[in-house]
Motif scaffolding. Structure first.
Motif, PDB file in Angstrom:
ATOM      1  N   THR A  47     -71.154  31.394  20.587  1.00 17.08           N
ATOM      2  CA  THR A  47     -72.581  31.484  20.300  1.00 17.08           C
ATOM      3  C   THR A  47     -73.099  32.849  20.777  1.00 17.08           C
ATOM      4  OG1 THR A  47     -73.190  30.605  22.459  1.00 17.08           O
ATOM      5  CG2 THR A  47     -72.839  28.994  20.664  1.00 17.08           C
ATOM      6  N   GLN A  48     -74.355  33.145  20.454  1.00 14.40           N
ATOM      7  CA  GLN A  48     -74.960  34.388  20.942  1.00 14.40           C
ATOM      8  C   GLN A  48     -74.992  34.408  22.469  1.00 14.40           C
ATOM      9  OE1 GLN A  48     -75.877  37.095  18.835  1.00 14.40           O
ATOM     10  NE2 GLN A  48     -74.644  35.771  17.496  1.00 14.40           N
ATOM     11  N   GLU A  49     -75.228  33.268  23.091  1.00 10.49           N
ATOM     12  CA  GLU A  49     -75.204  33.213  24.560  1.00 10.49           C
ATOM     13  C   GLU A  49     -73.808  33.488  25.083  1.00 10.49           C
ATOM     14  OE1 GLU A  49     -76.545  32.991  28.442  1.00 10.49           O
ATOM     15  OE2 GLU A  49     -77.699  33.141  26.570  1.00 10.49           O
ATOM     16  N   GLY A  50     -72.784  32.964  24.385  1.00  7.22           N
ATOM     17  CA  GLY A  50     -71.409  33.243  24.788  1.00  7.22           C
ATOM     18  C   GLY A  50     -71.070  34.714  24.673  1.00  7.22           C
ATOM     19  N   ILE A  51     -71.535  35.359  23.603  1.00  7.17           N
ATOM     20  CA  ILE A  51     -71.311  36.801  23.442  1.00  7.17           C
ATOM     21  C   ILE A  51     -72.015  37.566  24.559  1.00  7.17           C
ATOM     22  CG2 ILE A  51     -71.810  38.795  21.964  1.00  7.17           C
ATOM     23  CD1 ILE A  51     -71.519  36.865  19.556  1.00  7.17           C
ATOM     24  N   PRO A  58     -65.617  50.213  35.248  1.00 13.07           N
ATOM     25  CA  PRO A  58     -65.927  51.443  35.993  1.00 13.07           C
ATOM     26  C   PRO A  58     -66.391  52.589  35.096  1.00 13.07           C
ATOM     27  CG  PRO A  58     -63.561  51.237  35.728  1.00 13.07           C
ATOM     28  CD  PRO A  58     -64.162  50.013  35.102  1.00 13.07           C
ATOM     29  N   VAL A  59     -66.375  52.386  33.773  1.00 10.83           N
ATOM     30  CA  VAL A  59     -66.821  53.429  32.841  1.00 10.83           C
ATOM     31  C   VAL A  59     -67.837  52.822  31.879  1.00 10.83           C
ATOM     32  CG1 VAL A  59     -64.646  54.714  32.968  1.00 10.83           C
ATOM     33  CG2 VAL A  59     -64.961  52.972  31.183  1.00 10.83           C
ATOM     34  N   PRO A  60     -68.630  53.655  31.203  1.00 11.87           N
ATOM     35  CA  PRO A  60     -69.614  53.137  30.242  1.00 11.87           C
ATOM     36  C   PRO A  60     -68.960  52.345  29.115  1.00 11.87           C
ATOM     37  CG  PRO A  60     -70.097  55.421  30.790  1.00 11.87           C
ATOM     38  CD  PRO A  60     -68.755  55.115  31.382  1.00 11.87           C
ATOM     39  N   ILE A  61     -69.769  51.473  28.501  1.00 10.06           N
ATOM     40  CA  ILE A  61     -69.286  50.547  27.476  1.00 10.06           C
ATOM     41  C   ILE A  61     -70.035  50.784  26.171  1.00 10.06           C
ATOM     42  CG2 ILE A  61     -69.098  48.095  26.841  1.00 10.06           C
ATOM     43  CD1 ILE A  61     -69.363  47.657  30.021  1.00 10.06           C
ATOM     44  N   ILE A  62     -69.272  50.879  25.078  1.00  9.22           N
ATOM     45  CA  ILE A  62     -69.839  50.855  23.732  1.00  9.22           C
ATOM     46  C   ILE A  62     -69.452  49.520  23.115  1.00  9.22           C
ATOM     47  CG2 ILE A  62     -69.892  51.939  21.453  1.00  9.22           C
ATOM     48  CD1 ILE A  62     -69.022  54.566  22.839  1.00  9.22           C
ATOM     49  N   LEU A  63     -70.431  48.707  22.775  1.00  7.83           N
ATOM     50  CA  LEU A  63     -70.175  47.435  22.118  1.00  7.83           C
ATOM     51  C   LEU A  63     -69.662  47.688  20.701  1.00  7.83           C
ATOM     52  CD1 LEU A  63     -73.557  45.686  23.063  1.00  7.83           C
ATOM     53  CD2 LEU A  63     -71.404  45.602  24.355  1.00  7.83           C
ATOM     54  N   TYR A  64     -68.976  46.690  20.138  1.00  7.34           N
ATOM     55  CA  TYR A  64     -68.442  46.830  18.786  1.00  7.34           C
ATOM     56  C   TYR A  64     -68.690  45.536  18.022  1.00  7.34           C
ATOM     57  CZ  TYR A  64     -64.859  47.799  15.146  1.00  7.34           C
ATOM     58  OH  TYR A  64     -64.191  48.000  13.965  1.00  7.34           O
ATOM     59  N   ASN A  65     -69.565  45.621  17.033  1.00 12.26           N
ATOM     60  CA  ASN A  65     -69.892  44.467  16.200  1.00 12.26           C
ATOM     61  C   ASN A  65     -69.268  44.635  14.824  1.00 12.26           C
ATOM     62  OD1 ASN A  65     -71.182  42.019  15.435  1.00 12.26           O
ATOM     63  ND2 ASN A  65     -72.815  43.176  14.438  1.00 12.26           N
ATOM     64  N   VAL A  66     -68.303  43.789  14.482  1.00 11.96           N
ATOM     65  CA  VAL A  66     -67.624  43.890  13.191  1.00 11.96           C
ATOM     66  C   VAL A  66     -67.368  42.477  12.664  1.00 11.96           C
ATOM     67  CG1 VAL A  66     -65.360  44.166  14.356  1.00 11.96           C
ATOM     68  CG2 VAL A  66     -65.663  44.925  11.962  1.00 11.96           C
ATOM     69  N   SER A 126     -68.000  36.404  13.556  1.00 13.11           N
ATOM     70  CA  SER A 126     -69.326  36.132  14.123  1.00 13.11           C
ATOM     71  C   SER A 126     -70.093  37.442  14.213  1.00 13.11           C
ATOM     72  CB  SER A 126     -69.231  35.477  15.505  1.00 13.11           C
ATOM     73  OG  SER A 126     -68.688  36.362  16.463  1.00 13.11           O
ATOM     74  N   ASN A 127     -71.394  37.355  14.022  1.00 17.60           N
ATOM     75  CA  ASN A 127     -72.253  38.531  14.018  1.00 17.60           C
ATOM     76  C   ASN A 127     -73.004  38.603  15.339  1.00 17.60           C
ATOM     77  OD1 ASN A 127     -73.753  40.743  13.202  1.00 17.60           O
ATOM     78  ND2 ASN A 127     -75.213  39.541  12.010  1.00 17.60           N
ATOM     79  N   MET A 128     -72.900  39.737  16.031  1.00 17.12           N
ATOM     80  CA  MET A 128     -73.673  39.956  17.250  1.00 17.12           C
ATOM     81  C   MET A 128     -75.074  40.381  16.831  1.00 17.12           C
ATOM     82  SD  MET A 128     -72.651  42.072  20.719  1.00 17.12           S
ATOM     83  CE  MET A 128     -71.656  43.194  19.767  1.00 17.12           C
ATOM     84  N   LEU A 129     -76.024  39.496  16.977  1.00 19.10           N
ATOM     85  CA  LEU A 129     -77.362  39.716  16.444  1.00 19.10           C
ATOM     86  C   LEU A 129     -78.129  40.760  17.257  1.00 19.10           C
ATOM     87  CD1 LEU A 129     -78.355  36.033  15.616  1.00 19.10           C
ATOM     88  CD2 LEU A 129     -77.536  37.805  14.040  1.00 19.10           C
ATOM     89  N   PRO A 130     -79.083  41.442  16.625  1.00 20.46           N
ATOM     90  CA  PRO A 130     -79.857  42.457  17.342  1.00 20.46           C
ATOM     91  C   PRO A 130     -80.466  41.962  18.650  1.00 20.46           C
ATOM     92  CG  PRO A 130     -80.263  42.655  15.004  1.00 20.46           C
ATOM     93  CD  PRO A 130     -79.413  41.422  15.187  1.00 20.46           C
ATOM     94  N   ALA A 131     -80.951  40.739  18.672  1.00 21.65           N
ATOM     95  CA  ALA A 131     -81.567  40.228  19.908  1.00 21.65           C
ATOM     96  C   ALA A 131     -80.570  40.208  21.053  1.00 21.65           C
ATOM     97  CB  ALA A 131     -82.131  38.826  19.670  1.00 21.65           C
ATOM     98  N   THR A 132     -79.318  39.856  20.761  1.00 24.10           N
ATOM     99  CA  THR A 132     -78.274  39.832  21.792  1.00 24.10           C
ATOM    100  C   THR A 132     -77.932  41.239  22.246  1.00 24.10           C
ATOM    101  OG1 THR A 132     -77.370  37.824  20.798  1.00 24.10           O
ATOM    102  CG2 THR A 132     -75.932  39.039  22.297  1.00 24.10           C
ATOM    103  N   ALA A 181     -79.038  47.313  11.295  1.00 27.14           N
ATOM    104  CA  ALA A 181     -78.937  48.520  12.103  1.00 27.14           C
ATOM    105  C   ALA A 181     -80.305  49.132  12.370  1.00 27.14           C
ATOM    106  CB  ALA A 181     -78.026  49.530  11.409  1.00 27.14           C
ATOM    107  N   MET A 182     -81.165  49.129  11.364  1.00 30.41           N
ATOM    108  CA  MET A 182     -82.509  49.684  11.535  1.00 30.41           C
ATOM    109  C   MET A 182     -83.335  48.857  12.517  1.00 30.41           C
ATOM    110  SD  MET A 182     -83.264  50.808   7.583  1.00 30.41           S
ATOM    111  CE  MET A 182     -84.919  51.420   7.870  1.00 30.41           C
ATOM    112  N   GLU A 183     -83.119  47.553  12.528  1.00 30.76           N
ATOM    113  CA  GLU A 183     -83.811  46.710  13.505  1.00 30.76           C
ATOM    114  C   GLU A 183     -83.403  47.089  14.920  1.00 30.76           C
ATOM    115  OE1 GLU A 183     -84.282  41.956  14.644  1.00 30.76           O
ATOM    116  OE2 GLU A 183     -83.510  42.543  12.670  1.00 30.76           O
ATOM    117  N   LEU A 184     -82.114  47.360  15.103  1.00 32.23           N
ATOM    118  CA  LEU A 184     -81.629  47.820  16.415  1.00 32.23           C
ATOM    119  C   LEU A 184     -82.255  49.155  16.794  1.00 32.23           C
ATOM    120  CD1 LEU A 184     -77.786  47.079  16.356  1.00 32.23           C
ATOM    121  CD2 LEU A 184     -79.444  46.176  17.987  1.00 32.23           C
TER     122      LEU A 184
END
Length: 297
Positions: free
Chosen positions: A113-117, A129-137, A143-149, A173-176
């Motif tokens: 679920t979105q909460e699980g993500i 220990p380093v910065p993170i870039i999320l990856y939604n594919v 499953s889609n990682m929604l903008p709110a998440t 993407a524009m919503e993000l």
């Protein structure tokens, strides 16, 4: 975060005819994309066929790229999965030595679920220990990682610095982009809509075609960031047929065909992937021969 504005390339893993890792070809590839002007390199992502590499092969790929890069560009390492504890176990200083950030895919197969993500990436953010870039594919994860998440994570964890957005949905993407924190990067994970996303306020792209036509594609993105729209779209429309072709029969089979034509590496892939068929290979060959002088690459 300026290090990750512009064009990053998701590097393939070159293989010899026997499917062993081709170290010399990987070195050539790294130099090819750096000389082409890209801004950063992404290591052991989906395009690298990383799910078919052993632990020892992954270490060899990392070592080869770090040594070939010689500190010239920032490096991002793919560290993700559908077992949260397993991902966290990879986030050690030794494993991340030489890397400036990680790219972490949303959990696949489990279909959380979105909460699980959210909880998955919260745990990673508290451990990395380093910065993170999320990856939604969603096409790969189911499953889609929604903008709110995404916005919840971006707001709560300063070491989550951006997202590779590969849903193929420009509206999402524009919503993000509209609601994100000022310093959060929305990076296209889709070569075909990278320019529109940049013009909408995105930070650039993590590209596949950019490792073949590195100079052309990185120029396109820089022109988009500079709002030189007509020149940027001129390059986009020139490259667009090749973008369609390299994904037509799966990634990285298509881009490996391009790279073979450029004498950088062989087009070998590992099962269950197979090479592009003869018809597509001929069309890719025709495009490269017609539009680009291979001696310049």
């Amino acid at each position: 975060m300026q290090a990750f504005v512009g064009t990053g390339v998701a590097l393939v893993t070159p293989f010899k005819n026997d499917t062993s890792v081709d170290v010399a070809a990987l070195e050539r590839l790294v130099n090819h994309v750096i000389e082409g002007g890209v801004e950063y390199l992404v290591v052991l992502g989906t395009t690298a066929e990383s799910v078919t590499l052993s632990k020892e092969e992954k270490e060899l790929v990392k070592k080869t790229i770090i040594e070939a890069n010689q500190g010239r560009l920032p490096l991002v390492l793919g560290v993700g999965g559908n077992h949260t504890a397993g991902v966290i176990a990879e986030l050690t200083a030794d494993n991340l030595k030489g890397f400036d950030a990680i790219l972490s895919v949303s959990p696949f197969y489990n279909k959380p679920t979105q909460e699980g993500i959210y909880q998955h990436f919260k745990s990673i953010a508290l451990s990395s220990p380093v910065p993170i870039i999320l990856y939604n594919v969603p096409g790969r994860t189911a499953s889609n990682m929604l903008p709110a998440t995404v916005l919840r994570l971006a707001t709560e964890f300063p070491n989550i610095i951006g997202i590779k957005e590969a849903a193929g949905d420009l509206v999402q993407a524009m919503e993000l982009i509209k609601d994100k924190p000022d310093d959060f990067l929305v990076i296209s994970g889709d070569d075909m809509i990278a320019l529109p996303l940049v013009l909408a306020g995105g930070a650039g792209v993590i590209s596949v075609i950019g490792q073949g036509f590195a100079r052309e594609f990185s120029d396109l993105i820089r022109l988009g960031l500079a709002r030189e729209v007509d020149r940027a779209f001129g390059i986009h429309y020139q490259l667009a047929p090749s973008i369609d072709m390299i994904f037509e029969q799966g990634n990285p089979a298509g881009i490996k065909e391009v790279l073979q034509l450029m004498d950088i590496m062989k087009n070998t892939v590992r099962l269950p992937l197979v090479n592009v068929n003869e018809d597509l290979a001929k069309r890719i060959n025709s495009f490269v021969a017609k539009n680009y002088k291979l001696a310049n690459h």
